[in-house]
Design a protein around this motif. Structure first.
Motif, PDB file in Angstrom:
ATOM      1  N   LEU A 194       0.770  -1.146   0.064  1.00 27.07           N
ATOM      2  CA  LEU A 194       0.156   0.107   0.091  1.00 27.07           C
ATOM      3  C   LEU A 194       0.826   1.203  -0.045  1.00 27.07           C
ATOM      4  N   ILE A 195       1.974   1.214   0.727  1.00 30.47           N
ATOM      5  CA  ILE A 195       2.622   2.372   0.853  1.00 30.47           C
ATOM      6  C   ILE A 195       3.284   2.617  -0.347  1.00 30.47           C
ATOM      7  N   SER A 196       3.961   1.638  -1.212  1.00 28.22           N
ATOM      8  CA  SER A 196       4.662   1.645  -2.439  1.00 28.22           C
ATOM      9  C   SER A 196       3.662   2.091  -3.451  1.00 28.22           C
ATOM     10  N   GLY A 197       2.398   2.273  -3.588  1.00 26.86           N
ATOM     11  CA  GLY A 197       1.566   2.578  -4.457  1.00 26.86           C
ATOM     12  C   GLY A 197       1.153   1.295  -5.428  1.00 26.86           C
ATOM     13  N   ALA A 198       1.419   0.019  -5.147  1.00 31.50           N
ATOM     14  CA  ALA A 198       1.045  -1.041  -5.985  1.00 31.50           C
ATOM     15  C   ALA A 198      -0.377  -1.092  -6.114  1.00 31.50           C
ATOM     16  N   ALA A 199      -0.801  -1.680  -7.267  1.00 32.00           N
ATOM     17  CA  ALA A 199      -2.167  -1.864  -7.534  1.00 32.00           C
ATOM     18  C   ALA A 199      -2.818  -2.986  -7.016  1.00 32.00           C
ATOM     19  N   GLU A 200      -2.148  -3.768  -6.587  1.00 28.79           N
ATOM     20  CA  GLU A 200      -2.549  -5.075  -5.867  1.00 28.79           C
ATOM     21  C   GLU A 200      -1.659  -5.677  -5.016  1.00 28.79           C
ATOM     22  N   THR A 201      -2.539  -6.466  -3.968  1.00 28.40           N
ATOM     23  CA  THR A 201      -1.488  -7.330  -3.134  1.00 28.40           C
ATOM     24  C   THR A 201      -2.302  -8.762  -3.116  1.00 28.40           C
ATOM     25  N   GLY A 202      -2.009  -9.438  -2.363  1.00 30.58           N
ATOM     26  CA  GLY A 202      -2.916 -10.858  -2.462  1.00 30.58           C
ATOM     27  C   GLY A 202      -2.105 -11.934  -1.619  1.00 30.58           C
ATOM     28  N   LEU A 203      -2.112 -13.377  -1.966  1.00 26.14           N
ATOM     29  CA  LEU A 203      -1.684 -14.415  -1.229  1.00 26.14           C
ATOM     30  C   LEU A 203      -1.001 -15.390  -2.131  1.00 26.14           C
ATOM     31  N   THR A 204      -0.136 -15.871  -1.770  1.00 30.89           N
ATOM     32  CA  THR A 204       0.791 -16.884  -2.608  1.00 30.89           C
ATOM     33  C   THR A 204       0.809 -18.129  -1.726  1.00 30.89           C
ATOM     34  N   VAL A 205       0.637 -19.284  -2.269  1.00 34.40           N
ATOM     35  CA  VAL A 205       1.154 -20.619  -1.600  1.00 34.40           C
ATOM     36  C   VAL A 205       2.296 -21.146  -2.548  1.00 34.40           C
ATOM     37  N   HIS A 206       3.454 -21.269  -1.928  1.00 33.88           N
ATOM     38  CA  HIS A 206       4.585 -21.745  -2.681  1.00 33.88           C
ATOM     39  C   HIS A 206       5.102 -22.861  -1.781  1.00 33.88           C
ATOM     40  N   ARG A 207       6.124 -23.460  -2.618  1.00 33.73           N
ATOM     41  CA  ARG A 207       6.869 -24.718  -2.122  1.00 33.73           C
ATOM     42  C   ARG A 207       8.012 -23.858  -1.273  1.00 33.73           C
ATOM     43  N   MET A 208       8.304 -24.355   0.044  1.00 38.81           N
ATOM     44  CA  MET A 208       9.523 -23.804   0.693  1.00 38.81           C
ATOM     45  C   MET A 208      10.828 -24.125   0.378  1.00 38.81           C
ATOM     46  N   ASP A 209      11.797 -23.312   0.109  1.00 42.36           N
ATOM     47  CA  ASP A 209      13.064 -23.832  -0.096  1.00 42.36           C
ATOM     48  C   ASP A 209      14.137 -23.133   0.716  1.00 42.36           C
ATOM     49  N   GLU A 210      15.450 -23.213  -0.006  1.00 41.74           N
ATOM     50  CA  GLU A 210      16.318 -22.698   1.243  1.00 41.74           C
ATOM     51  C   GLU A 210      16.511 -21.183   1.235  1.00 41.74           C
ATOM     52  N   ASN A 211      15.843 -20.148   0.452  1.00 43.68           N
ATOM     53  CA  ASN A 211      15.730 -18.733   0.756  1.00 43.68           C
ATOM     54  C   ASN A 211      14.537 -18.337   1.004  1.00 43.68           C
ATOM     55  N   LEU A 212      14.257 -17.074   1.348  1.00 44.98           N
ATOM     56  CA  LEU A 212      13.089 -16.408   1.983  1.00 44.98           C
ATOM     57  C   LEU A 212      12.057 -15.928   0.838  1.00 44.98           C
ATOM     58  N   ASP A 213      10.951 -16.979   0.781  1.00 43.67           N
ATOM     59  CA  ASP A 213       9.909 -16.608  -0.216  1.00 43.67           C
ATOM     60  C   ASP A 213      10.128 -16.868  -1.688  1.00 43.67           C
TER      61      ASP A 213
END
Length: 312
Positions: free
Chosen positions: A122-141
């Motif tokens: 919201l602060i950055s002015g993005a047009a959308e946000t949401g939710l992601t389901v992803h497979r965990m790996d060795e890095n962050l997100d």
């Protein structure tokens, strides 16, 4: 399927509830102990209480240590589901189940990896946000994406409203993801790391207003930091003042950034780059709260003029 959950706060509780409402069996709930720290105490609905109410074994821990790994191994999960887990998970753990580990992250990855993604969006002015389901790996997100749910950001949405709307996306996303794993229909989409953005944990200074920002950016900033989050603040005549509501002025107001003028019965604060040229809109402050908790009429409070500043 047999599911182990790692989760904390309201995000973790909503995820556990979604699993309880599914046909899958939750065999262990791993969660952090309750915390009084500023951000962990926000949206702090208890995962532990919900799990115990349903007879699910609970393991309280700050990190995924040897004991945690052993408990998960003995639970024999088909999949681990994670939402709002604050500490690192080793590959020995996240790769253990046959279907691996699913992580829920409240942004449209690869954008807004990291922390407080809804507020930063919201602060950055993005047009959308949401939710992601992803497979965990060795890095962050950064793992391959299975499910995404988008949420448009409206011109009057607050950070709180967007967080609540994002929480409502959890049940359908969890059910779709687990159905795809169980039915063998999962389609994984690698993230484009060239598109990745990362945002850091928020601290008190991140709520301080920078009057060199454009008024449009500042108005979003104030909306993003809605209750129960720490509010946007500045200093006026030595006193910290929270800015509860604001709007962009109807016409440009020039001068020095941070200067308060009461004009046409409204408190307008000069803002934006090159403000001396007189081409920027001001931020009209419509509600404030003082250090003692009072919320005085804005025009009356700022009647003496002066400046809003970074320091007392």
């Amino acid at each position: 399927m047999r599911v182990v959950t790692f989760g904390f706060q309201t995000w973790g509780r909503r995820t556990l509830q979604a699993l309880l409402d599914s046909r899958h069996e939750v065999v262990l709930s791993v969660t952090h102990p309750a915390s009084e720290s500023s951000y962990k105490a926000i949206w702090n609905d208890s995962v532990e209480d919900l799990a115990r109410a349903h007879g699910i074994p609970v393991h309280l821990t700050e990190r995924a240590d040897t004991e945690t790994i052993d408990l998960v191994k003995r639970a024999e999960p088909d999949v681990i589901v994670v939402n709002s887990w604050y500490t690192w998970m080793p590959a020995e753990l996240y790769a253990m189940p046959p279907h691996g580990t699913l992580n829920l992250h409240d942004s449209l990855l690869p954008k807004f990896t990291g922390f407080s993604p809804v507020l930063w969006a919201l602060i950055s002015g993005a047009a959308e946000t949401g939710l992601t389901v992803h497979r965990m790996d060795e890095n962050l997100d950064t793992g391959d994406i299975l499910i995404q749910k988008s949420l448009p950001i409206g011109p009057e949405d607050t950070g709180t409203e967007l967080v609540l709307a994002g929480l409502d996306l959890i049940p359908a996303a969890v059910h779709e993801a687990l159905d795809a794993l169980e039915n063998g229909t999962a389609v994984w989409r690698p993230q484009d790391m060239a598109e990745r953005t990362y945002f850091h944990k928020r601290a008190d200074i991140d709520s301080r207003v920078d009057w060199s920002w454009d008024a449009t950016d500042l108005e979003r900033f104030v909306r993003a930091l809605s209750a129960p989050y720490p509010r946007a603040y500045s200093f006026y005549r030595g006193e910290r003042v929270e800015i509860l509501a604001a709007r962009v002025s109807d016409f440009p107001v020039g001068g020095t950034p941070g200067r308060v003028v009461v004009l046409d019965g409204q408190a307008s604060v000069v803002s934006g780059p090159h403000a001396f040229r007189g081409g920027n809109r001001a931020l009209n402050i419509t509600a404030v709260r003082t250090a003692d908790g009072a919320e005085p009429p804005v025009a009356e409070f700022f009647a003496r003029g002066g400046y809003l500043t970074d320091q007392p």
